[in-house]
Design a protein around this motif. Structure first.
Motif, PDB file in Angstrom:
ATOM      1  N   GLU A   1     -98.595  54.707 -93.216  1.00  0.00           N
ATOM      2  CA  GLU A   1     -99.409  53.713 -92.162  1.00  0.00           C
ATOM      3  C   GLU A   1     -99.996  53.734 -91.981  1.00  0.00           C
ATOM      4  O   GLU A   1    -101.030  52.756 -91.365  1.00  0.00           O
TER       5      GLU A   1
ATOM      6  N   VAL B   1    -100.794  48.577 -86.983  1.00  0.00           N
ATOM      7  CA  VAL B   1     -99.807  47.787 -87.017  1.00  0.00           C
ATOM      8  C   VAL B   1     -98.975  47.630 -86.688  1.00  0.00           C
ATOM      9  O   VAL B   1     -98.053  47.527 -85.365  1.00  0.00           O
TER      10      VAL B   1
ATOM     11  N   TYR C   1     -92.182  49.845 -88.213  1.00  0.00           N
ATOM     12  CA  TYR C   1     -91.719  50.807 -87.603  1.00  0.00           C
ATOM     13  C   TYR C   1     -89.832  50.830 -87.886  1.00  0.00           C
ATOM     14  O   TYR C   1     -89.114  51.450 -87.725  1.00  0.00           O
TER      15      TYR C   1
END
Length: 309
Positions: free
Chosen positions: A68, A84, A89
């Protein structure tokens, strides 16, 4: 077991490394055969007397993006956008990179034609030893034969421009990918596995002897077994396939540092610079950047009339 592919007295060999020497395996033994326990046949040869080659010639290389911190920094540097993406995810995303671009652990690396902003990327790669399809993470563990270091060399200026077309990266990551120094069998790294299933290995990146990055492999957001399971979804993974972890955080590449600092510090790599990457339990690779070929000129796109028959 540490398995090396190397040149010695003009011949290519596969062998088992023991401290500072390598023991040759029978002719035609592949690194994957070696991992199955083929006994050495040759006398011990000092590693200083051989030229280490990439430990294997992978049929495919899937490069994931599982850190990340890396995504945050590089996105800001390459795309000028913070944070992000939500989609990151959802699953361990990857792209296929060029298996023909693999170079050895101590080979020189040419600047990609036309590139002005060259970067390194510190990764660890898993190597597939058995074919599998639609694997669970639990099943996937038995399909990983070992691990090696991966340096996914990146021309950031080419990459940034190309990806505006919503494809790629293509020539931004097409000239070199370091693998090495050895294929370390999975059992060797089991002592480093933490309770959550991650390999807690220390990672260090140096440029010209100066440390620019340190991280732990266990900061990945998915395990290698989960990555293999995802890669096998609806298709097959085959022996020799390489799956890169993606670049680690905290200086695993220069672009991440540029995004955090708001300037190109340290500067992009240039001919004469040496990048040294070390992974606990696996070893060290060290490549020097050299001048590459000039790009062969090509025209820009023609604007066509869009006639129809």
């Amino acid at each position: 077991m540490r398995i090396a592919t190397y040149l010695y007295q003009g011949r290519r060999h596969c062998g088992v490394v023991d401290d500072t020497v390598v023991h040759a395996l029978p002719d035609e033994t592949s690194p994957l055969d070696a991992a199955a326990g083929v006994p050495p046949v040759g006398p011990a040869v000092p590693l200083t007397d051989v030229r280490l080659l990439p430990p294997l010639e992978p049929p495919t290389i899937r490069d994931f993006v599982t850190f990340e911190e890396h995504v945050e920094g590089v996105r800001r540097s390459v795309d000028g956008v913070g944070g992000v993406p939500d989609a990151w995810y959802d699953a361990p995303t990857f792209y296929f990179t060029n298996p023909y671009a693999v170079v050895g652990p101590y080979d020189d690396v040419p600047v990609p034609p036309g590139a002005q902003v060259l970067d390194f990327e510190l990764e660890v790669a898993a190597v597939i030893g058995r074919e599998g399809r639609d694997l669970t993470p639990e099943q996937a563990r038995d399909h990983i034969v070992g691990y090696t270091i991966l340096n996914d060399w990146s021309a950031r200026d080419l990459q940034s421009r190309e990806m505006q077309v919503r494809l790629g990266p293509c020539k931004g990551k097409d000239t070199a990918a370091t693998l090495g120094p050895y294929l370390v069998t999975a059992d060797e790294l089991e002592p480093y596995r933490d309770p959550d299933g991650f390999l807690r290995l220390a990672l260090t990146a140096e440029v010209n002897g100066e440390v620019v990055g340190r991280d732990l492999l266990s900061n990945m957001s998915w395990t290698f077994e989960e990555m293999v399971a995802y890669a096998s979804r609806g298709t097959v993974v085959r022996p020799g396939d390489v799956l890169g972890s993606g670049t680690c955080g905290n200086g695993g590449c220069l672009a991440e540092l540029w995004g955090v600092r708001g300037e190109q510090s340290p500067p992009p790599l240039k001919p004469g610079d040496t990048v040294t990457l070390t992974v606990e339990g696996i070893g060290t690779v060290s490549n020097t950047v050299v001048t590459g070929a000039a790009p062969v000129p090509l025209p820009t796109a023609r604007r066509r009339t869009r006639e129809r028959p």
